[in-house]
Scaffold this active site. Sequence first.
Site, PDB file in Angstrom:
ATOM      1  N   GLU A 197       4.969   4.954   3.458  1.00  0.00           N
ATOM      2  CA  GLU A 197       4.443   6.265   3.862  1.00  0.00           C
ATOM      3  C   GLU A 197       5.595   7.267   3.847  1.00  0.00           C
ATOM      4  OE1 GLU A 197       1.522   7.940   4.509  1.00  0.00           O
ATOM      5  OE2 GLU A 197       2.945   9.572   4.912  1.00  0.00           O
ATOM      6  N   ASP A 199      -2.840  11.760  -2.545  1.00  0.00           N
ATOM      7  CA  ASP A 199      -2.834  13.227  -2.641  1.00  0.00           C
ATOM      8  C   ASP A 199      -3.147  13.647  -4.082  1.00  0.00           C
ATOM      9  OD1 ASP A 199      -2.132  13.237  -0.009  1.00  0.00           O
ATOM     10  OD2 ASP A 199      -0.025  13.663  -0.329  1.00  0.00           O
ATOM     11  N   GLU A 222      -9.051   5.309   6.693  1.00  0.00           N
ATOM     12  CA  GLU A 222      -9.427   6.435   7.557  1.00  0.00           C
ATOM     13  C   GLU A 222     -10.132   7.538   6.742  1.00  0.00           C
ATOM     14  OE1 GLU A 222      -5.813   5.655   8.412  1.00  0.00           O
ATOM     15  OE2 GLU A 222      -6.069   5.095  10.523  1.00  0.00           O
ATOM     16  N   TYR A 223      -9.561   7.886   5.594  1.00  0.00           N
ATOM     17  CA  TYR A 223     -10.156   8.931   4.765  1.00  0.00           C
ATOM     18  C   TYR A 223     -11.510   8.501   4.212  1.00  0.00           C
ATOM     19  CZ  TYR A 223      -6.483  12.437   4.728  1.00  0.00           C
ATOM     20  OH  TYR A 223      -5.622  13.438   5.094  1.00  0.00           O
ATOM     21  N   ASP A 249     -12.125   9.894  -3.209  1.00  0.00           N
ATOM     22  CA  ASP A 249     -13.408  10.606  -3.248  1.00  0.00           C
ATOM     23  C   ASP A 249     -13.277  11.811  -4.186  1.00  0.00           C
ATOM     24  OD1 ASP A 249     -11.654  12.129  -1.615  1.00  0.00           O
ATOM     25  OD2 ASP A 249     -13.375  13.261  -0.881  1.00  0.00           O
ATOM     26  N   GLU A 253       0.865  -1.191   0.000  1.00  0.00           N
ATOM     27  CA  GLU A 253       0.000   0.000   0.000  1.00  0.00           C
ATOM     28  C   GLU A 253       0.895   1.232   0.000  1.00  0.00           C
ATOM     29  OE1 GLU A 253      -3.673   2.388   2.142  1.00  0.00           O
ATOM     30  OE2 GLU A 253      -2.558   0.969   3.366  1.00  0.00           O
ATOM     31  N   ASP A 295       9.603   8.124  -0.065  1.00  0.00           N
ATOM     32  CA  ASP A 295       8.806   8.664  -1.152  1.00  0.00           C
ATOM     33  C   ASP A 295       8.683   7.562  -2.203  1.00  0.00           C
ATOM     34  OD1 ASP A 295       7.917   9.939  -3.522  1.00  0.00           O
ATOM     35  OD2 ASP A 295       8.629  11.856  -2.734  1.00  0.00           O
TER      36      ASP A 295
END
Length: 212
Positions: free
Chosen positions: A68, A117, A193-194, A153, A43, A95
């Site tokens: 992350e 992002d 979470e998002y 989203d 992920e 990154d």
Amino acid sequence: MRLRNIPGSREVITENRWCIQETQETKGTWHTIFGNDHPVRIEIGMGKGKFIMELARQNPQVNYVGIEKYSSVLLRGLQKMEEEPLENIRFIRMDAENICEMFGREETDRIYLNFSDPWPKDRHAKRRLTSRQFFHRYDQILKKSGVVEFKTDNVNLFDFSLEEVSKAGWHLNEFTRNLHQDQHMNQGNIMTEYEEKFSAMGHPIYKLIASR
Ligand code: SAM
């Protein structure tokens, strides 16, 4: 997700048993790192790690690597691991632009991108994790039958991603513009979470699955 810098988070990550250092030679050695031949799934932009930890809990026969960029965010995931250690997860603070330095050819069979992002400015398009530049990187580390799964989203980022799949020469296996209402694609869905936050606000969740 950029939490306030937490002093000492870099040091915690350097010493943590679940974290692989970006400087470590990992290419081609993931099965040795995990000590088994189970598939390896990644992920990118795991945030605090809710999604990948739930996947790891549900699938002990699969290995997971969470990537992350920010240590202050990753730290939250590591704190959860102290409470409930999961042997089939490792983390890398890095990154994802450098992902090909950490994974060899065909070392993974699935890459998850969740609520990445958006980088809304055109001149930053190549930083988006679903840009053709990133698909080129995924091409180098994914098994031939491997897939990329992307949820968001953000409709603009989703439409951009649909185009990039095609411009990268990839194949769109399936997609939905309302995941939570799509019985087939929502089956077994694990909320991030998002995803919890935005779906509670009434935003539809978009998802695509792409392969070569
Ligand atoms: N995936 C989580 C979720 O759905 O709740 C977090 C989403 S948050 C909007 C995006 C995360 O991706 C942030 O934690 C950010 O630091 C991370 N990220 C963004 N670009 C990245 C990159 N190039 N490499 C690694 N992580 C990245």
